[in-house]
Design a protein around this motif. Structure first.
Motif, PDB file in Angstrom:
ATOM      1  N   VAL A  40       0.846  -1.201   0.000  1.00 21.24           N
ATOM      2  CA  VAL A  40       0.000   0.000   0.000  1.00 21.24           C
ATOM      3  C   VAL A  40       0.878   1.248   0.000  1.00 21.24           C
ATOM      4  CG1 VAL A  40      -1.650   1.363   1.352  1.00 21.24           C
ATOM      5  CG2 VAL A  40      -2.017  -1.089   1.053  1.00 21.24           C
ATOM      6  N   THR A  43       2.492   1.693  -3.488  1.00 22.41           N
ATOM      7  CA  THR A  43       1.514   2.121  -4.483  1.00 22.41           C
ATOM      8  C   THR A  43       1.077   3.556  -4.235  1.00 22.41           C
ATOM      9  OG1 THR A  43       0.731  -0.158  -4.723  1.00 22.41           O
ATOM     10  CG2 THR A  43      -0.737   1.577  -5.515  1.00 22.41           C
ATOM     11  N   ALA A  44       0.821   3.903  -2.982  1.00 26.25           N
ATOM     12  CA  ALA A  44       0.393   5.269  -2.652  1.00 26.25           C
ATOM     13  C   ALA A  44       1.477   6.277  -3.028  1.00 26.25           C
ATOM     14  CB  ALA A  44       0.050   5.380  -1.169  1.00 26.25           C
ATOM     15  N   ALA A 101      -4.823   2.651  -3.296  1.00 22.62           N
ATOM     16  CA  ALA A 101      -3.727   1.750  -2.933  1.00 22.62           C
ATOM     17  C   ALA A 101      -4.226   0.635  -2.008  1.00 22.62           C
ATOM     18  CB  ALA A 101      -2.590   2.527  -2.283  1.00 22.62           C
TER      19      ALA A 101
END
Length: 124
Positions: A40, A43-44, A101
């Motif tokens: 996460v 991706t963020a 995300a």
């Protein structure tokens, strides 16, 4: 600051259905949550809007917290304006980066938990 907590509860029901031990299930979910929160975060950082890069560079992961029946992972966007970007304001549209995300990583969490349980020989 935008704080996003993902809590997976109901592990007691999963243990019952799988016949897995409580300790094995919590450990599998905890390990999977560490992998998932890392994903996460990555991706963020990748999809966060970047003007200076400050917001993306200040997305962090807190240690996973676990109880007897839940596992919680936290991803923080520490820039003061992160929540305004994520949710928008009356003057600007939202540009979500944390929620997409998290959504993208949900299946990773489930798959990783199942893989960890299989590795522990508690579920085959």
């Amino acid at each position: 600051m935008a704080n996003t907590n993902v809590t997976w509860s109901g592990l007691d029901k999963l243990m019952e259905e799988l016949g897995a031990t409580a300790g094995a299930t919590i450990e599998a979910a905890s390990s999977a949550m560490k992998v998932t929160t890392g994903q996460v975060q990555a991706t963020a950082k990748q999809i966060a809007p970047k003007r200076t890069g400050f917001m993306a560079n200040n997305i962090s992961v807190e240690p996973v917290k676990k109880t007897a029946t839940s596992v919680t992972g936290t991803v923080n966007a520490k820039a003061d304006y992160s929540s305004f970007v994520e949710f928008g304001t009356y003057k600007m549209s939202a540009e979500p980066f944390i929620r997409p995300a998290v959504s993208a990583a949900q299946s990773l969490f489930i798959k990783t938990t199942m893989d960890k349980l299989k590795e522990a020989d508690t579920f085959k």
